[in-house]
Every structure is written in C-alpha cells, then in structure tokens.
Design a protein around this motif. Sequence first.
Motif, PDB file in Angstrom:
ATOM      1  N   TYR A 507       0.802  -1.227   0.000  1.00 13.43           N
ATOM      2  CA  TYR A 507       0.000   0.000   0.000  1.00 13.43           C
ATOM      3  C   TYR A 507       0.834   1.276   0.000  1.00 13.43           C
ATOM      4  O   TYR A 507       0.284   2.375  -0.034  1.00 13.43           O
ATOM      5  CB  TYR A 507      -0.963   0.001   1.186  1.00 13.43           C
ATOM      6  N   HIS A 508       2.163   1.198   0.046  1.00 15.97           N
ATOM      7  CA  HIS A 508       3.008   2.380  -0.137  1.00 15.97           C
ATOM      8  C   HIS A 508       3.072   2.707  -1.635  1.00 15.97           C
ATOM      9  O   HIS A 508       3.496   1.875  -2.439  1.00 15.97           O
ATOM     10  CB  HIS A 508       4.423   2.123   0.367  1.00 15.97           C
ATOM     11  N   ILE A 509       2.682   3.914  -2.006  1.00 14.94           N
ATOM     12  CA  ILE A 509       2.694   4.323  -3.412  1.00 14.94           C
ATOM     13  C   ILE A 509       3.871   5.272  -3.628  1.00 14.94           C
ATOM     14  O   ILE A 509       3.954   6.339  -3.010  1.00 14.94           O
ATOM     15  CB  ILE A 509       1.373   5.015  -3.805  1.00 14.94           C
ATOM     16  N   GLU A 510       4.782   4.879  -4.492  1.00 15.31           N
ATOM     17  CA  GLU A 510       6.010   5.640  -4.729  1.00 15.31           C
ATOM     18  C   GLU A 510       5.777   6.700  -5.808  1.00 15.31           C
ATOM     19  O   GLU A 510       5.475   6.377  -6.948  1.00 15.31           O
ATOM     20  CB  GLU A 510       7.134   4.695  -5.141  1.00 15.31           C
ATOM     21  N   ILE A 511       5.941   7.960  -5.412  1.00 16.22           N
ATOM     22  CA  ILE A 511       5.713   9.090  -6.316  1.00 16.22           C
ATOM     23  C   ILE A 511       6.808  10.128  -6.079  1.00 16.22           C
ATOM     24  O   ILE A 511       7.087  10.496  -4.946  1.00 16.22           O
ATOM     25  CB  ILE A 511       4.336   9.749  -6.056  1.00 16.22           C
ATOM     26  N   GLY A 512       7.421  10.593  -7.145  1.00 13.72           N
ATOM     27  CA  GLY A 512       8.346  11.724  -7.059  1.00 13.72           C
ATOM     28  C   GLY A 512       9.548  11.493  -6.179  1.00 13.72           C
ATOM     29  O   GLY A 512       9.703  12.134  -5.149  1.00 13.72           O
ATOM     30  N   LYS A 513      10.448  10.611  -6.579  1.00 16.83           N
ATOM     31  CA  LYS A 513      11.632  10.314  -5.773  1.00 16.83           C
ATOM     32  C   LYS A 513      12.615  11.495  -5.827  1.00 16.83           C
ATOM     33  O   LYS A 513      13.170  11.800  -6.862  1.00 16.83           O
ATOM     34  CB  LYS A 513      12.317   9.051  -6.279  1.00 16.83           C
ATOM     35  N   GLY A 514      12.808  12.141  -4.681  1.00 19.89           N
ATOM     36  CA  GLY A 514      13.804  13.189  -4.572  1.00 19.89           C
ATOM     37  C   GLY A 514      13.427  14.512  -5.206  1.00 19.89           C
ATOM     38  O   GLY A 514      14.267  15.411  -5.285  1.00 19.89           O
ATOM     39  N   ILE A 515      12.173  14.667  -5.643  1.00 21.46           N
ATOM     40  CA  ILE A 515      11.714  15.936  -6.214  1.00 21.46           C
ATOM     41  C   ILE A 515      10.444  16.371  -5.489  1.00 21.46           C
ATOM     42  O   ILE A 515       9.766  15.547  -4.881  1.00 21.46           O
ATOM     43  CB  ILE A 515      11.445  15.824  -7.728  1.00 21.46           C
ATOM     44  N   PRO A 516      10.097  17.661  -5.541  1.00 25.22           N
ATOM     45  CA  PRO A 516       8.835  18.088  -4.920  1.00 25.22           C
ATOM     46  C   PRO A 516       7.645  17.390  -5.563  1.00 25.22           C
ATOM     47  O   PRO A 516       7.612  17.206  -6.790  1.00 25.22           O
ATOM     48  CB  PRO A 516       8.809  19.599  -5.186  1.00 25.22           C
ATOM     49  N   PHE A 517       6.676  17.030  -4.745  1.00 29.28           N
ATOM     50  CA  PHE A 517       5.485  16.360  -5.278  1.00 29.28           C
ATOM     51  C   PHE A 517       4.662  17.315  -6.130  1.00 29.28           C
ATOM     52  O   PHE A 517       4.115  16.930  -7.172  1.00 29.28           O
ATOM     53  CB  PHE A 517       4.639  15.805  -4.129  1.00 29.28           C
ATOM     54  N   GLU A 518       4.560  18.576  -5.713  1.00 28.95           N
ATOM     55  CA  GLU A 518       3.682  19.513  -6.406  1.00 28.95           C
ATOM     56  C   GLU A 518       4.260  20.930  -6.293  1.00 28.95           C
ATOM     57  O   GLU A 518       4.639  21.366  -5.203  1.00 28.95           O
ATOM     58  CB  GLU A 518       2.287  19.456  -5.784  1.00 28.95           C
ATOM     59  N   THR A 519       4.307  21.634  -7.416  1.00 29.96           N
ATOM     60  CA  THR A 519       4.810  23.009  -7.418  1.00 29.96           C
ATOM     61  C   THR A 519       3.993  23.849  -8.399  1.00 29.96           C
ATOM     62  O   THR A 519       3.402  23.317  -9.356  1.00 29.96           O
ATOM     63  CB  THR A 519       6.293  23.076  -7.836  1.00 29.96           C
ATOM     64  N   ILE A 520       3.988  25.173  -8.164  1.00 32.66           N
ATOM     65  CA  ILE A 520       3.338  26.120  -9.075  1.00 32.66           C
ATOM     66  C   ILE A 520       4.339  27.221  -9.411  1.00 32.66           C
ATOM     67  O   ILE A 520       5.030  27.735  -8.526  1.00 32.66           O
ATOM     68  CB  ILE A 520       2.092  26.777  -8.448  1.00 32.66           C
TER      69      ILE A 520
END
Length: 551
Positions: A507-520
């Motif tokens: 159930y661990h979902i790997e997203i965005g290794k070493g980078i911000p998840f969300e930016t504007i």
Amino acid sequence: MTSATPTSSSNLQRTIRPIGAAALHGIAFVDNKLIAIDPVKGHLLQIDPTNDNTTIINSHATSEFVDVTGIAWWENTLWLTRENTVYFCQLNDFKLQEFVTLPYPANGIAVWASTVYVTCQKTGYILIFDRETKRQITQFYAPGVGVENITVRDEELWVCDTTEQSVYCLERATGDIKFSVLTPFASPTGLAFYPHQGGETLYVAYADEEAYIRDNPNADPSHELTYRDRTFVHPLDYYYNPSEHYALSNGYLLEMIYAEEIAPLEDVHALKQVEWRIALPAETDRQKVKHVEPIGLPFTEEVVEGQRVAVFKFDNLQPSERHIFGWRALIEVRGIKYRLTPRDVEDLPSLSTEFQSRYLVDDDELAMDQLIVRRAAKEAIGTETNLLRKAYKVRNYVYDELSYGIKPHIDTPDVVLDRGIGSCGEYVGVLLALLRLNGIACRTIGRYKCPPYAEQRGVPLQPDFNHVWLEFYVPGLNKWLPMESNPDDVVENGPYPSRFFMGLAWYHIEIGKGIPFETITSKGLPLEEISLGDIAINHIRFTIFEELPPL
C-alpha cells in the motif's frame, strides 16, 4: 533471477474463512484439511480449504485448548504450546502430555523428525529441543521483535511475526535468514504449507480486530464505533531475487486518482503563464505503472531528475475561475523487502561527486548547520562506520527522540528535536539531516499510502493523510533502499520492528523520488507567497481492483 519453490496455482488462491472462528493462530495441514487453533474459544478446527466447511474436532476437550497459540503435526501426533508449556497428544483422545515447560510463554511450535522448534518472544530466541530426550539442543535468534509462529519445510524454517507483518525463511541448520517478505495483511499469527499436485502453497493465518460503525437504537446518536474479531487464512505469494537482494510478495492492481480543485480561501490576484506540476507514480522493482490519463484538463509530461511529472498550463488564471484537474493512474503494487547485511556493505566505494552535491546538502531547510542537529547526528551513530548499521542507528535514534503527532505545518529539524514531537514529514526532515551529516546520501519519497483494506475491492477508498518516507543510497551496489519515516502504528520506545527498514508494503505508493510532489510557477517564478492549501483542495481516491496473480 531465481525464485523460491513455485507457489499456488490460480484455483488455490483463495481466502479461507472458517465458520465461527474468533482468532486463528497456529495452523497445519493434515490429509488436505486445514487444522487450526482458536485460542479464544479453545476450538481445534478442521477446515475444508475449498469451501470453508468447519468442524470442531475437540468438541469434548475445548477447555484444555483455551490459550493454545501454536500447533504442529508430526507422525500422527499433535504438538501444541499453551502458556509456558509444550504439550503433545493424539487426535483420538486429546489427553495432553507435557513435553517441556519454559520460564516464559511458548508461542509457536514446529516438529521435524527428532527435533522440536519453539518460538518464545520473551527470550528473543527460537528454542530447539531433542524430541526423545526433551533436552534443549541449541537456540537461534528470533528474526523479529513480535510474537512469532513457526513451521518447517525440508531444510528451511519459516517464521511469521505479528508485529513485523513479515514471514521469514531461515536455514534450518543455522537459523540464518535467507530472505523475508511482508505479508499483505497485518498481524500474521500462523503459517503452514499446503502440498498439492501443482506444488506447495504457503498459507498464513491472520487474527486481529477491525473497527466498524454499528446501529444502536438505544444510543443518541444511534451510530457508534465498536470493534469485532477478524480472522482468516490467505495464501502468501513470494518471489526471491538473490542477485538483486530483494523478495516480493502479494500485490494488487489498483487505481489512484489525484486531483486539485481550485477553491481559494480568500481573494488572490490573477496569475499569468501558470505551470502547475504534479509528480506521477514511479516505475520501481515493486511498482509498475500500467496507464496514466488526465482528469479535467489535459497535461504535458516532463521528466525531472528521472521522475515523471504532469504539467498543467494556464495562460491566465483569474480569481473567479474554478477547475478540477489531475491524473488517474492504473498501478500494480507489491510488497518488497530488501535483504542486505552489514557484511554486504563493507569496503564500499566513495560517494560520487554528483551524489555528494545532490544528496548530502541542506536543500530543504534541514537546519544542518544548527548545533542541536549536528550534535544529534554525532550521538546517533557513535563510533559506527558501517553504512547499514549507521542508517539503522540513525533511524532508532530518531524514533527514540521523537513522539508522533499530527501538525498543520512542517517545522525544521532543530525545532522538532527541541520539541520532541513530530509528524511524518518532520521525522523525514530529521532523518534526512542526520543521515546526510553522516555521509549517507538520501532523498524523500511518498506521497500517499492506499488505505490497507485489500479485501475491499471496487470500493473508492480515501486516505486520511498524506505520507512521506525516504530512501538511502548504497554506493557500489547502486541501490536506493526505503526507510519508513516514523514508527507509525507501533508502540513507541522500542524495540522497533524492521519491517519497513529496507521494505515497503503493497500500500506504499512511490511518487516523485527526490523531487517536490507539487509546485506552481507563474511567469516562470515559484509562487512562494501563496500556499497550495490556500488556493486549492486536493482529492485523493484509491480503488483496489484485484489481487495480482502469483509471481
């Protein structure tokens, strides 16, 4: 690549749910029937694994079997553990005969030829006895920190641990761990191999409680939170890859939706040339992305430091505008557990200059120049020089120093260490700072965990919180190894389980290794003065479709 002995065929991959059971612990297979003990009721159950038909076979001797936790079957003799004593008996009379009594509770039992194996959490060992003389021959270290049960297959010992949420495969002659896997459900309490024409299936029993809302007409309000017993037996799928140092276990095909709804808390000025970036799920040894598509608005895709990112663009974003946009991903996820020992990481090459500049620096307000942080980094490892032991000591130090608490914002590691309380994001910040100060390259990973309800298929599930953890790097082996950020649902003050040290559950979902998840960004510049939470509401939804077929 090599794998362990093949597991079950698809027609045997079913959950066994015995009728009337409160809690199943030790299990064994006898003549194609599952024998299981329910220590709450004292029922020794015979269960048909194909249809759950259940019979109480000790119907006139249930009181003697209350509190029995482990059972084993060898040469028409039933062996069992109850409180501090190991017993044996015949199935036709159930007259318990004492084999040996320990100073502490005996948990699980396995028998192979003239040898009896007994797990005992209080001693921290698997105790090994001669069946004829009843004398202890030797003992092996218990592989985990929780209550363990045990079975034998040929030259292997197989152990499940309730706290570790793991099953271990050990060398029967030495007790050395060959590999381990995470179980798809919490609180494994017993295990046994089921031989059949296609090979063998490893079944694992589970026993715990589940919360549910019940209708109580005598209460106001009429709905109340309560708990009920939850117990079943499920096949454990596993695949061991010794060359890559990891083992995989049961997995699921699921859909993850991440969407933002623009809904400002207060008036904001118009924004021009807006680029809104949201990281996408990663491809890893345990996670495969089958499909990704946009929600609400189209996106273009960028690759940032090897990670896929969805980019939504707005020429002009007015204060009155409302949008829902994001992505939908179809993902295959499995449990993974890496198996590396301190000996495997001796004489490592130096970290490359590139990795030093990227993963040993303070690039996220880690307060690595503050005295309290630098002192903690030194105290955490003492005189240790081995990379794996250093990482483990840092983890335990942080677990010791901090207590878990939910906070609305993330403070820097110096503030968190001084306060002694942190959220998962703050645990990650402290871990990053201490590991990097000790020369261990590391990076963040996350961002969500699927609610761990694998039986709830086709039902939209929403996580209560976001979640982050980290990975640390082993040069020479070129491996990033996961480390959970905090003790999570485990009691504080240790000993801490190592289930999520070099391991992740399905159930661990790997997203965005070493980078911000969300930016504007607006006109190419980051919107530092505006918080994402001030202008948008995120919507996260998981749907579990099916369990993946055996590996």
